[in-house]
Design a protein around this motif. Structure first.
Motif, PDB file in Angstrom:
ATOM      1  N   UNK A   1       0.808  -1.209   0.000  1.00  0.00           N
ATOM      2  CA  UNK A   1       0.000   0.000   0.000  1.00  0.00           C
ATOM      3  C   UNK A   1       0.841   1.258   0.000  1.00  0.00           C
ATOM      4  N   UNK A   2       0.559   2.127   0.949  1.00  0.00           N
ATOM      5  CA  UNK A   2       1.213   3.436   1.014  1.00  0.00           C
ATOM      6  C   UNK A   2       2.683   3.311   1.403  1.00  0.00           C
ATOM      7  N   UNK A   3       3.504   4.290   1.029  1.00  0.00           N
ATOM      8  CA  UNK A   3       4.930   4.264   1.395  1.00  0.00           C
ATOM      9  C   UNK A   3       5.118   4.369   2.902  1.00  0.00           C
ATOM     10  N   UNK A   4       6.326   4.029   3.401  1.00  0.00           N
ATOM     11  CA  UNK A   4       6.547   3.928   4.843  1.00  0.00           C
ATOM     12  C   UNK A   4       6.231   5.186   5.643  1.00  0.00           C
ATOM     13  N   UNK A   5       6.486   6.379   5.097  1.00  0.00           N
ATOM     14  CA  UNK A   5       6.266   7.602   5.867  1.00  0.00           C
ATOM     15  C   UNK A   5       4.794   7.989   5.961  1.00  0.00           C
ATOM     16  N   UNK A   6       3.936   7.353   5.174  1.00  0.00           N
ATOM     17  CA  UNK A   6       2.500   7.611   5.243  1.00  0.00           C
ATOM     18  C   UNK A   6       1.904   6.712   6.323  1.00  0.00           C
ATOM     19  N   UNK A   7       1.240   7.307   7.288  1.00  0.00           N
ATOM     20  CA  UNK A   7       0.700   6.552   8.421  1.00  0.00           C
ATOM     21  C   UNK A   7      -0.589   5.860   8.008  1.00  0.00           C
ATOM     22  N   UNK A   8      -0.613   4.548   8.146  1.00  0.00           N
ATOM     23  CA  UNK A   8      -1.830   3.773   7.896  1.00  0.00           C
ATOM     24  C   UNK A   8      -2.011   2.771   9.029  1.00  0.00           C
ATOM     25  N   UNK A   9      -3.254   2.424   9.281  1.00  0.00           N
ATOM     26  CA  UNK A   9      -3.534   1.472  10.352  1.00  0.00           C
ATOM     27  C   UNK A   9      -2.975   0.094  10.041  1.00  0.00           C
ATOM     28  N   UNK A  10      -3.016  -0.313   8.778  1.00  0.00           N
ATOM     29  CA  UNK A  10      -2.476  -1.615   8.412  1.00  0.00           C
ATOM     30  C   UNK A  10      -0.978  -1.709   8.638  1.00  0.00           C
ATOM     31  N   UNK A  11      -0.250  -0.648   8.284  1.00  0.00           N
ATOM     32  CA  UNK A  11       1.196  -0.647   8.515  1.00  0.00           C
ATOM     33  C   UNK A  11       1.507  -0.633  10.010  1.00  0.00           C
ATOM     34  N   UNK A  12       0.692   0.057  10.783  1.00  0.00           N
ATOM     35  CA  UNK A  12       0.894   0.057  12.238  1.00  0.00           C
ATOM     36  C   UNK A  12       0.759  -1.351  12.799  1.00  0.00           C
ATOM     37  N   UNK A  13      -0.203  -2.114  12.285  1.00  0.00           N
ATOM     38  CA  UNK A  13      -0.355  -3.503  12.723  1.00  0.00           C
ATOM     39  C   UNK A  13       0.862  -4.335  12.327  1.00  0.00           C
TER      40      UNK A  13
END
Length: 270
Positions: free
Chosen positions: A211-223
């Motif tokens: 999905x979004x690049x690392x610096x973009x905050x997303x709930x999925x990346x937080x998980x």
């Protein structure tokens, strides 16, 4: 309680919308700001949810994650509706093999889920928010096409449609003036449900790094980042997980409530 699901959905969706709008102009701290020495510490002072594994404010990141959730939902559902609705209306108004051809193409498109399309787009153009939104939107087109076709077939059997056709009204004018306004409530319900599924799909893609690049905050990346610390600090996964669950549940309940409200066969007697 009458229409409990509708009002529950409205409240949950409202919370997500408020969080997204507020985070556009304000968050307690910069979501990517690192506080040295604060990694994995619990709530303290203005940091009401504590810190993540790098020392970033967890509440600010959860708040900022609602932005991508809403953007992905709006764009992907818009893509699906703008293509799927005319597709379904055309399939419902046409007769014979053209209608069958349109729906068989939709069935073929069903074989390409959002995850597979995102992998293909990531391989071709790299992982990005736009790739995820496009993949989710394309994967949702058949759902809108089927719902629009079923509703169109019901409308086309009405007397006023037969009268319009007998008077020589062109198909395009009939679709715009008669079919689309009458199937709009059904499409609204489908849009609400698809919005929730788009949020879940985006979280899954972000979790997998598609999905979004690392610096973009997303709930999925937080998980994804929290899974290593699941047993040391479960709160890292708890809050984004609750945010995803609440958003998806809210849009699904809103869709169910709208269906009960707008469908005369399911409408509760007042």
């Amino acid at each position: 309680m009458k229409r409990a699901s509708l009002w529950t959905g409205v409240v949950l969706v409202g919370i997500v919308l408020v969080a997204g709008l507020v985070s556009l102009v304000w968050t307690p701290f910069d979501p990517n700001r690192v506080f040295p020495g604060a990694a994995l510490q619990g709530p303290q002072g203005a940091h009401i949810l504590g810190f993540d594994q790098l020392g970033r404010d967890l509440f600010s990141r959860v708040l900022a994650g609602s932005q991508i959730c809403l953007i992905v939902g709006v764009i992907s559902v818009s893509i699906a509706a703008l293509i799927g609705v005319p597709w379904g209306i055309a399939a419902g108004m046409l007769k014979g093999w053209p209608s069958e051809l349109l729906m068989r193409v939709a069935d073929i498109l069903y074989a390409f889920p959002a995850l597979l399309l995102a992998i293909l787009f990531a391989a071709a153009r790299g992982s990005s928010t736009w790739s995820a939104m496009t993949a989710i939107g394309i994967a949702t087109i058949p759902a809108f096409a089927r719902v629009a076709r079923a509703a169109t077939l019901s409308v086309m059997s009405s007397d006023y449609i037969l009268a319009a056709r007998a008077s020589g009204t062109p198909y395009l004018m009939s679709a715009v003036r008669h079919v689309l306004p009458n199937i709009a409530p059904v499409l609204g319900v489908q849009a609400s449900v698809s919005f929730g599924m788009a949020i879940l799909a985006e979280a899954a893609l972000s979790y997998l790094g598609l999905g979004s690049p690392p610096l973009v905050v997303t709930w999925g990346r937080m998980l994804r980042e929290a899974q290593t610390y699941m047993f040391n600090d479960p709160a890292l996964a708890l809050w984004p997980g609750l945010a995803i669950a609440g958003a998806v549940l809210g849009f699904n309940l809103l869709g169910d409530g709208l269906r009960d409200l707008l469908d005369p066969r399911l409408r509760e007697a007042v």
